[in-house]
Design a protein around this motif. Structure first.
Motif, mmCIF file in Angstrom:
data_model
loop_
_atom_site.group_PDB
_atom_site.id
_atom_site.type_symbol
_atom_site.label_atom_id
_atom_site.label_comp_id
_atom_site.label_asym_id
_atom_site.label_seq_id
_atom_site.Cartn_x
_atom_site.Cartn_y
_atom_site.Cartn_z
ATOM 1 N N GLU A 110 0.862 -1.182 0.000
ATOM 2 C CA GLU A 110 0.000 0.000 0.000
ATOM 3 C C GLU A 110 0.902 1.237 0.000
ATOM 4 O O GLU A 110 0.927 2.019 0.952
ATOM 5 N N HIS A 114 -0.558 -6.452 7.920
ATOM 6 C CA HIS A 114 -1.063 -5.140 7.494
ATOM 7 C C HIS A 114 -2.445 -4.850 8.066
ATOM 8 O O HIS A 114 -2.683 -3.779 8.632
ATOM 9 N N TRP A 115 -3.374 -5.808 7.909
ATOM 10 C CA TRP A 115 -4.768 -5.538 8.256
ATOM 11 C C TRP A 115 -5.064 -5.735 9.735
ATOM 12 O O TRP A 115 -5.949 -5.070 10.279
ATOM 13 N N ARG A 138 -1.848 -1.433 10.010
ATOM 14 C CA ARG A 138 -2.527 -0.333 9.316
ATOM 15 C C ARG A 138 -3.116 0.644 10.333
ATOM 16 O O ARG A 138 -3.748 0.249 11.311
ATOM 17 N N ARG A 148 -8.289 -0.925 10.523
ATOM 18 C CA ARG A 148 -7.671 -2.166 10.984
ATOM 19 C C ARG A 148 -8.732 -3.186 11.387
ATOM 20 O O ARG A 148 -9.764 -2.850 11.954
#
Length: 580
Positions: free
Chosen positions: A386, A471-472, A476, A480
């Motif tokens: 990203e 990441h998720w 992030r 999130r």
């Protein structure tokens, strides 16, 4: 001395971990016991295990289920389903996009190789060297898969294109309309496939799904009657899932998608289809989701399958594509070994000749994207999926005062020519994954599209479970997911969609497919190039750190990223019921 009962003995006990059971519920501290490949106790486990794992401070999750892979070939020639099994995947479904290797008469081997080479970027020489073709029918193919030891479980769809060619011969290759006799035979063979273990059938009408020789794949414009005949064959044998790839960029995509939804409603089968989010322009994905909502409100069982990071390509001088791959001046040196090619490209006169050239009109359909410099980014280590728009090749070129082609040329030469660039083709709407963040929370959306076993020289997306958890569910800043939700999306949800109700949960009676994960230390590495396919073929691979153990049917297949000798993976034959 007191004799211990059999109830006190377990094959494996995972102690004191943070159990994330796949339901989406609150994680809790507890133990998990396994005997005979099945979870036999959860909570506070008494007795001991032949093997014990101290999971203090670690996550204990179900094994992950990947709905969209192409291990049809790799499951024949290899005992490791990597990259998937390096990222906690314990079940992989293959045969997607309607392409595969069965059923197939000997005279059509080259046809199916041409299809797979074009659609899935598997070099023809790899398939020629790696496939023994000891089968003709789909049942014989499944027997060949079942006879091979491997690290994880695999399941398969009946692929539409091979079925069409098997029934219709050259007429099928030429995409002629199927006759009533053809349809009757397809229905019969679909029933046969499901009877011996197919999870359903898969098809595609995506425009860029072309053979290596440049023709649309056999299933591309198959009529609704043909889809219905195959679906009724699936239903004749007890039912299964329809997997479909629509062409979301085509003017008639709604009609094509609706025709599959209508067939599913008439026959009574569930559907999962590929959904891509345009980076810009009309929000066509919303139109598709409205169709899903309407179909499900009328009793359907439809899921849109999305990928949790940009759908894209990895390009470089060592890979299948780069921005100059179709330039005649680059093609003059493309055959050279990497080091020699890099040396040539460093020469000012070669650089000038290539940069002043223009692309030819031929080449892989995806190569149209290698000039989209606004959406191309350097892929570093660790890889950033990203990236900021300010790091695009176009933005970097503007900052340097050079053309985007010059910036791309120079970046390709980084790391002695081993550098990689990421093209974000879709899902990166307006330069972020915010839209993805919204969609993964929907009940009618399921994760998939990892494509393990395919696109060996341009995609390495089978690592997406690690991306979900890093990441998720950790890194992030906005949008999130909780760890519990991320794990649910990787386990229970895809298992339900596939009809594999015996896995995806940590509960007594479920299949003992598990991961022990150091979430804080979990890291996704940059893809690397390996030459370990048949005939020395090249592929992208990607590893991670933080997986303390991955367990399939109660056997540890990897510890701290290092494979063990255990190969407990099996062919899953058909849909599986939940434990009693």
């Amino acid at each position: 001395m007191t004799k211990r009962s059999d109830e006190d003995l377990h094959d494996l006990v995972i102690r004191n971990g943070t159990v994330v059971d796949g339901s989406g519920g609150q994680p809790y501290r507890g133990d998990v016991a396994v005997t005979g490949g099945v979870i036999t106790a959860v909570g506070s486990v008494t007795g001991s295990g032949t093997r014990e794992i101290d999971a203090t401070g670690l996550l204990v999750t179900p094994g992950f289920v990947d709905l969209h892979t192409h291990y049809d070939g790799q499951a024949i020639w290899s005992d490791r389903m990597t990259p998937s099994s390096s990222h906690g995947v314990t079940t992989a479904v293959m045969g997607n996009c309607g392409v595969g290797f069965a059923p197939c008469r000997p005279a059509d081997h080259e046809t199916l190789v041409d299809v797979m080479a074009g659609v899935e970027d598997i070099p023809g020489v790899v398939m020629v060297d790696g496939l023994p073709w000891t089968w003709e029918t789909f049942p014989e193919f499944l027997d060949a898969v079942a006879s091979r030891q491997r690290d994880i479980d695999v399941a398969a769809f009946l692929p539409h294109s091979p079925l069409r060619v098997y029934v219709m011969g050259q007429r099928g290759v030429d995409r002629e309309p199927a006759t009533a006799e053809d349809l009757s035979q397809m229905r019969k063979l679909a029933a046969e496939a499901v009877h011996v273990g197919a999870l359903g059938f898969a098809s595609s009408r995506l425009t860029i799904h072309k053979t290596e020789s440049g023709q649309p794949i056999p299933s591309y414009d198959a009529a609704q009657a043909e889809i219905e005949a195959i679906a009724r064959g699936v239903d004749d044998a007890g039912g299964g899932l329809i997997q479909f790839v629509p062409d979301l960029l085509a003017a008639d995509y709604e009609q094509a998608l609706q025709s599959v939804f209508d067939v599913a409603a008439d026959v009574g089968l569930p559907v999962t289809f590929t959904l891509a989010i345009g980076n810009a322009g009309p929000a066509l994905h919303l139109d598709a989701l409205r169709m899903v909502e309407k179909a499900n409100a009328n009793g359907g069982e439809i899921t849109a399958q999305i990928f949790p990071r940009p759908i894209g390509l990895v390009i470089g001088l060592e890979l299948s594509g780069n921005p100059f791959i179709t330039y005649p001046s680059y093609r003059e040196i493309a055959h050279l070994p990497l080091a020699e090619r890099v040396a040539e490209m460093h020469k000012p006169e070669v650089r000038e000749r290539i940069l002043n050239d223009s692309p030819a009109s031929d080449g892989h359909p995806l190569m149209f994207a290698v000039q989209a410099f606004d959406w191309i980014f350097p892929l570093g280590d660790p890889p950033n999926y990203e990236p900021s728009r300010s790091d695009s090749i176009a933005a970097r070129a503007a900052a340097r005062g050079v053309t985007p082609a010059e910036e791309a040329y120079d970046r390709l030469l980084d790391d002695d020519g081993h550098a990689m660039l990421l093209i974000t083709l879709a899902n990166f709407r307006d330069g972020s994954l915010d839209t993805v963040a919204e969609l993964v929370r929907r009940d009618d959306v399921v994760l998939g599209l990892g494509d393990g076993g395919a696109h060996y020289g341009m995609i390495c997306d089978a690592s997406f479970p690690t991306y979900m958890l890093t990441h998720w569910a950790r890194d992030r800043a906005t949008g999130r997911l909780s760890v519990a939700d991320a794990v649910r999306e990787l386990t229970t949800v895809p298992a339900r969609v596939a009809g594999l109700a015996d896995r995806g949960r940590i509960a007594v009676g479920y299949k003992a497919d598990l991961n022990v994960i150091d979430h804080g230390a979990l890291r996704l590495h940059k893809p690397t190039v390996a030459y370990d396919l048949p005939a020395g073929g090249r592929r992208l691979d990607q590893t991670a750190e933080g997986y303390v153990a991955t367990i399939v049917s109660g056997e540890i297949i990897a510890e701290r990223g290092v494979p063990t000798d255990a190969l407990p993976g099996k062919l899953i034959r058909g849909r599986q019921p939940a434990p009693a």
